[in-house]
Design a protein around this motif. Sequence first.
Motif, mmCIF file in Angstrom:
data_model
loop_
_atom_site.group_PDB
_atom_site.id
_atom_site.type_symbol
_atom_site.label_atom_id
_atom_site.label_comp_id
_atom_site.label_asym_id
_atom_site.label_seq_id
_atom_site.Cartn_x
_atom_site.Cartn_y
_atom_site.Cartn_z
ATOM 1 N N TRP A 56 -0.455 -3.112 -16.553
ATOM 2 C CA TRP A 56 -1.588 -2.841 -17.435
ATOM 3 C C TRP A 56 -1.116 -2.698 -18.880
ATOM 4 O O TRP A 56 -1.767 -3.175 -19.811
ATOM 5 C CB TRP A 56 -2.311 -1.581 -16.983
ATOM 6 N N ALA A 57 0.019 -2.037 -19.094
ATOM 7 C CA ALA A 57 0.547 -1.871 -20.440
ATOM 8 C C ALA A 57 0.911 -3.213 -21.063
ATOM 9 O O ALA A 57 0.678 -3.451 -22.247
ATOM 10 C CB ALA A 57 1.763 -0.945 -20.418
ATOM 11 N N ARG A 58 1.456 -4.127 -20.252
ATOM 12 C CA ARG A 58 1.798 -5.454 -20.777
ATOM 13 C C ARG A 58 0.536 -6.205 -21.193
ATOM 14 O O ARG A 58 0.507 -6.879 -22.227
ATOM 15 C CB ARG A 58 2.577 -6.237 -19.735
ATOM 16 N N SER A 59 -0.519 -6.079 -20.403
ATOM 17 C CA SER A 59 -1.776 -6.737 -20.752
ATOM 18 C C SER A 59 -2.374 -6.136 -22.023
ATOM 19 O O SER A 59 -2.887 -6.866 -22.877
ATOM 20 C CB SER A 59 -2.762 -6.609 -19.592
ATOM 21 N N ALA A 60 -2.298 -4.808 -22.189
ATOM 22 C CA ALA A 60 -2.833 -4.172 -23.391
ATOM 23 C C ALA A 60 -2.045 -4.581 -24.627
ATOM 24 O O ALA A 60 -2.617 -4.778 -25.705
ATOM 25 C CB ALA A 60 -2.815 -2.655 -23.230
ATOM 26 N N ALA A 61 -0.722 -4.720 -24.488
ATOM 27 C CA ALA A 61 0.104 -5.097 -25.641
ATOM 28 C C ALA A 61 -0.117 -6.538 -26.055
ATOM 29 O O ALA A 61 0.164 -6.902 -27.200
ATOM 30 C CB ALA A 61 1.584 -4.865 -25.317
ATOM 31 N N ALA A 62 -0.617 -7.373 -25.155
ATOM 32 C CA ALA A 62 -0.829 -8.783 -25.494
ATOM 33 C C ALA A 62 -2.152 -9.017 -26.199
ATOM 34 O O ALA A 62 -2.364 -10.081 -26.781
ATOM 35 C CB ALA A 62 -0.762 -9.639 -24.225
ATOM 36 N N GLY A 63 -3.077 -8.063 -26.137
ATOM 37 C CA GLY A 63 -4.378 -8.244 -26.766
ATOM 38 C C GLY A 63 -4.326 -8.032 -28.265
ATOM 39 O O GLY A 63 -3.445 -7.345 -28.799
ATOM 40 N N PRO A 64 -5.286 -8.628 -29.004
ATOM 41 C CA PRO A 64 -5.306 -8.457 -30.460
ATOM 42 C C PRO A 64 -5.721 -7.039 -30.851
ATOM 43 O O PRO A 64 -6.600 -6.450 -30.233
ATOM 44 C CB PRO A 64 -6.347 -9.492 -30.921
ATOM 45 N N SER A 65 -5.059 -6.515 -31.871
ATOM 46 C CA SER A 65 -5.384 -5.179 -32.359
ATOM 47 C C SER A 65 -6.698 -5.204 -33.123
ATOM 48 O O SER A 65 -7.034 -6.201 -33.761
ATOM 49 C CB SER A 65 -4.275 -4.661 -33.278
ATOM 50 N N PRO A 66 -7.472 -4.122 -33.101
ATOM 51 C CA PRO A 66 -8.606 -4.020 -34.022
ATOM 52 C C PRO A 66 -8.094 -3.776 -35.440
ATOM 53 O O PRO A 66 -6.929 -3.422 -35.644
ATOM 54 C CB PRO A 66 -9.378 -2.813 -33.483
ATOM 55 N N VAL A 67 -8.965 -3.980 -36.412
ATOM 56 C CA VAL A 67 -8.608 -3.751 -37.817
ATOM 57 C C VAL A 67 -9.702 -2.916 -38.459
ATOM 58 O O VAL A 67 -10.845 -2.867 -37.974
ATOM 59 C CB VAL A 67 -8.429 -5.080 -38.583
ATOM 60 N N GLY A 103 -7.403 -25.004 -30.392
ATOM 61 C CA GLY A 103 -6.677 -24.691 -29.167
ATOM 62 C C GLY A 103 -7.179 -23.401 -28.582
ATOM 63 O O GLY A 103 -8.376 -23.211 -28.401
ATOM 64 N N VAL A 104 -6.252 -22.482 -28.337
ATOM 65 C CA VAL A 104 -6.604 -21.215 -27.726
ATOM 66 C C VAL A 104 -7.538 -20.457 -28.659
ATOM 67 O O VAL A 104 -7.248 -20.280 -29.839
ATOM 68 C CB VAL A 104 -5.338 -20.385 -27.445
ATOM 69 N N LEU A 105 -8.677 -20.021 -28.141
ATOM 70 C CA LEU A 105 -9.645 -19.350 -28.996
ATOM 71 C C LEU A 105 -9.251 -17.907 -29.260
ATOM 72 O O LEU A 105 -9.444 -17.394 -30.347
ATOM 73 C CB LEU A 105 -11.039 -19.415 -28.354
ATOM 74 N N ARG A 106 -8.717 -17.249 -28.251
ATOM 75 C CA ARG A 106 -8.399 -15.835 -28.396
ATOM 76 C C ARG A 106 -7.241 -15.653 -29.375
ATOM 77 O O ARG A 106 -6.182 -16.245 -29.214
ATOM 78 C CB ARG A 106 -8.020 -15.226 -27.052
ATOM 79 N N PRO A 107 -7.394 -14.826 -30.416
ATOM 80 C CA PRO A 107 -6.270 -14.598 -31.335
ATOM 81 C C PRO A 107 -5.197 -13.745 -30.676
ATOM 82 O O PRO A 107 -5.473 -12.914 -29.813
ATOM 83 C CB PRO A 107 -6.930 -13.865 -32.509
ATOM 84 N N HIS A 108 -3.965 -13.966 -31.081
ATOM 85 C CA HIS A 108 -2.877 -13.126 -30.592
ATOM 86 C C HIS A 108 -2.938 -11.742 -31.211
ATOM 87 O O HIS A 108 -2.659 -10.748 -30.548
ATOM 88 C CB HIS A 108 -1.520 -13.768 -30.916
ATOM 89 N N ASP A 109 -3.279 -11.671 -32.508
ATOM 90 C CA ASP A 109 -3.309 -10.382 -33.194
ATOM 91 C C ASP A 109 -4.146 -10.506 -34.458
ATOM 92 O O ASP A 109 -4.365 -11.616 -34.989
ATOM 93 C CB ASP A 109 -1.888 -9.914 -33.541
ATOM 94 N N LEU A 110 -4.606 -9.356 -34.953
ATOM 95 C CA LEU A 110 -5.349 -9.257 -36.210
ATOM 96 C C LEU A 110 -4.678 -8.210 -37.080
ATOM 97 O O LEU A 110 -4.121 -7.216 -36.586
ATOM 98 C CB LEU A 110 -6.806 -8.844 -35.972
ATOM 99 N N ALA A 111 -4.728 -8.398 -38.403
ATOM 100 C CA ALA A 111 -4.213 -7.415 -39.355
ATOM 101 C C ALA A 111 -5.047 -7.498 -40.618
ATOM 102 O O ALA A 111 -5.513 -8.581 -40.999
ATOM 103 C CB ALA A 111 -2.736 -7.668 -39.670
ATOM 104 N N PHE A 112 -5.251 -6.353 -41.265
ATOM 105 C CA PHE A 112 -6.017 -6.312 -42.509
ATOM 106 C C PHE A 112 -5.158 -5.653 -43.576
ATOM 107 O O PHE A 112 -4.703 -4.519 -43.417
ATOM 108 C CB PHE A 112 -7.316 -5.526 -42.331
ATOM 109 N N GLY A 113 -4.917 -6.400 -44.679
ATOM 110 C CA GLY A 113 -3.998 -5.930 -45.708
ATOM 111 C C GLY A 113 -4.688 -5.171 -46.816
ATOM 112 O O GLY A 113 -5.922 -5.149 -46.951
ATOM 113 N N THR A 114 -3.880 -4.556 -47.664
ATOM 114 C CA THR A 114 -4.403 -3.827 -48.818
ATOM 115 C C THR A 114 -4.989 -4.764 -49.864
ATOM 116 O O THR A 114 -5.673 -4.313 -50.776
ATOM 117 C CB THR A 114 -3.278 -3.000 -49.458
ATOM 118 N N ASP A 115 -4.707 -6.067 -49.757
ATOM 119 C CA ASP A 115 -5.267 -7.044 -50.674
ATOM 120 C C ASP A 115 -6.593 -7.597 -50.167
ATOM 121 O O ASP A 115 -7.068 -8.640 -50.636
ATOM 122 C CB ASP A 115 -4.277 -8.192 -50.897
#
Length: 886
Positions: A56-67, A103-115
């Motif tokens: 379960w932890a491996r599956s959670a780590a593979a999902g995109p983070s919220p921002v 290709g793959v629709l699901r993003p690997h990760d999301l990040a929101f910068g200070t810019d």
Amino acid sequence: MDVNGLRTWPLMDRAALGMAREGELAPRDVAWEADCAGLRLARRQAAPVLSEDLAWARSAAAGPSPVCDPAGSWAWWDGEMLRSGGFRPGSAPLVVPEEIPPGVLRPHDLAFGTDDVLYVARNGAVTLVDRRERWRPARVAHPAFDVRRLSPAPDGGAWALDRARGQVARLLGRPLRVTGARPGPSEEIFQPVEPNPDPPRLVPLPEARLPAGREAALIAGSPAGRLAVVAWRDEGRPAELWELSEGRLVLRFAMEGVRRPFSMAWVGEASVAVMVSQGEAVGPQALVYEVDAALSGDGLARPLGAVHRVLSPFLPAFCNALDATPRYLAAEAGAEEPASLRALRPLSFATFARRGATRASVMDGGSDGFVWHRAAFEAEVPDGAGAILWAHASEDPTPPPAPGEPEAPDWAPHLLGRAGAAEVAVDAARAAATSRASEPEFHQGVLEDGLPHSLLLQRPGRAVRRLAGRFLHLHLELIGDGRSTPRIASLRMLGGRFSYRDRYLPAMFHETLSGAEAAAPGPATPPDFMERLLALFESRFTEIEDRIAAAWLLTDPASTPDEALPWLASWVGIAEIPGEAPARMRERLKAAPWTARLHGTAGGVLAALELATGGVAVAGAPVDPLGETPAPGALALARDGDVAHRVLTLGLADPRNGGEAAFLFGGGVTGGEIVMVEGFRLRRSFATILGADLSDRDDPLTLGGEPSGNSIVGDTLILGTRRAKRLLNALTSSTPRGRRQVEAFLDGLAHRALVLVRESAPTRDLERLAEVARAEAPAHVEVEVLRADRPLRVAVASLVGVDTYLSPPEAVKPARLDHRTRLADGDVIAGAGRLDARAEGPAPRPPVAVLDGPAFVGLGREFRLSSARSAAFGGRGLARSIFLWD
């Protein structure tokens, strides 16, 4: 050396107390507290006992983070598309333009910068989406790097992690701004192949790679630029935290009891928080680790003592944004959308380790049989806490085994506080608090609730209890109850026994035993008892004598107490300013020997303004013998290693050959926020109009200024304007009336000074600065203090030898009602930069939380808190109240 001539060994820094010696591991459960520069027990929990579900932890780590963004809106991947919310109830789709290749629709990760840029990792590349719509979205890829995790960087761009290769890369650059259609290629002019001077690009760091046997899992950057990477190990082995240092990944520690954390975020600049699983769910608390924590020999680290609860998480991840406090999306169980953005806060008192020890540096008395006299502490020892100072003197400098270890020597215990008394001999020496405020004379003390303590060094249970031997070995053991800790800010050892018995009494009272007979177990001999009894009086009398001998410190601005500053200022005629902080008056007193000589000069006015805006006086700096000696009151450059500082020179120890200098720095004058222009110096601008010889040092009009094409004075006088033409006609006129006009004009520039103040935190009080400038200027000089609304005035700055004023760029401010906004004069039109696209409009008024309860509560007492006076607006109501310990 004290007043009795005894030698002193101060143990005041990390290395001396065994916290940072090269080649050695620091003690695990003892921490160095930076704010008091002293020792305390480390904030530690016991090793966590978890039932992690590794799959379960491996599956959670593979999902995109919220921002999330600073305004409180957020975005997440709902399994089918990106959605955003937080500005209004519910959510809305967050559209990201189509990518190439698809290709793959699901993003690997999301990040929101200070810019205000949303970074989307998908298909092994990164898409940059500017939420302010300054430029079109851009896709960045590297053929040898598969982007799987992201973390925003504080200076723009992002960090990227290739989990398969265990490598880190840096995303740099920006797309060009949207400025309409670009011109096509032309054969008539040369054009660069890449029109963007700083294009978006992914730069892998070749040496930032995890070694074999580690699986890269998580990456997180701090607001100041530190970067941490979590690596998983094989089954059953704890996860590791690595940090990027000088282009390499350096192992900091392994997390004891934690195998697969699946989300990480920085807490400030010193700690990281990780989420762990408890079965197939997020664990009830996030574990926070100190990145630079002292480790045991196995390299394992335990969580900090404060408990950080994770309440109703909507997704198993922290929001991927730069913030000193981690945040996560929260909602009721089973909800389809997040309901709030929640900060990770500690919900309990700090939990300290119950025991910790460190070994101090070996001290050399210089002669065999050297008698060690006394130990002096400045310490805070609450109830339930204490310390044991184990001391051993010998003729061998080799550190012996610690107390309790096999083959340990006969260590002599000395008690500080109540804890630990049952573990040592009944007749062990106990430290007593003194009447001084701090261990050094006339010092206010480092610890708020600390007191100086003192004890006589001795061996309990011996016939003669003197502690004798050339080398003194110390082992300091701190004891607590888990809720409190002793704090030791200073430790000082005195050697060469000062004995009233041996100095003032006849030989018949002196000790006669020595060698093995003196070290034999048993009750103390009568001479030994008398010596230790008289030492009680000696400690008191020495304290009084030390205070008398140090009375001269009251006349030193650097050491006199705050309450004595007005009294000391009256000696040299410095008036007390109502409401002035003691630190500011202290700096004025330190600079007084030099500012008195500058009184009534332009340099004196600048020095007064520098001190009034936070300037610090420094004396004793060497002057470059090969450079030009700076004049008192003039701006100069001072070098501290590789860093150059702009300083205001106060004076020189020997004006004939330079020597050591005194100067001010750190205030508004040296920082560039304050510029003073003497009126007669403005004649140079008018001389430029006539083409005068500016290099003539004897010409009272030019004073030997450097040639310049400048003929602009601020925004008022420009060559070619009507006023300039009238002045030019008057200057070239030979009639008496014309000469009188010229004289009147030039006389108007005499005995005047203009102080331009650029707004910043130290210079906000313009009226106070005007009073300071007028008080320092001579009576016949009129000083005018004005606010400068621009950081650069070319003409004025060039007149005083400064061409630019560097400052951080101003943040974009939204337009407000009843506020004048002028386009093309510094204001800009841009999007809101929020993740929730519905933010392009008036924001609903947030609820107001009001907490009522007692101001003080005794430990262990029940108390009641009420949120009944909290209110919601816009037709909304309060659903529930959440109480957090902050």
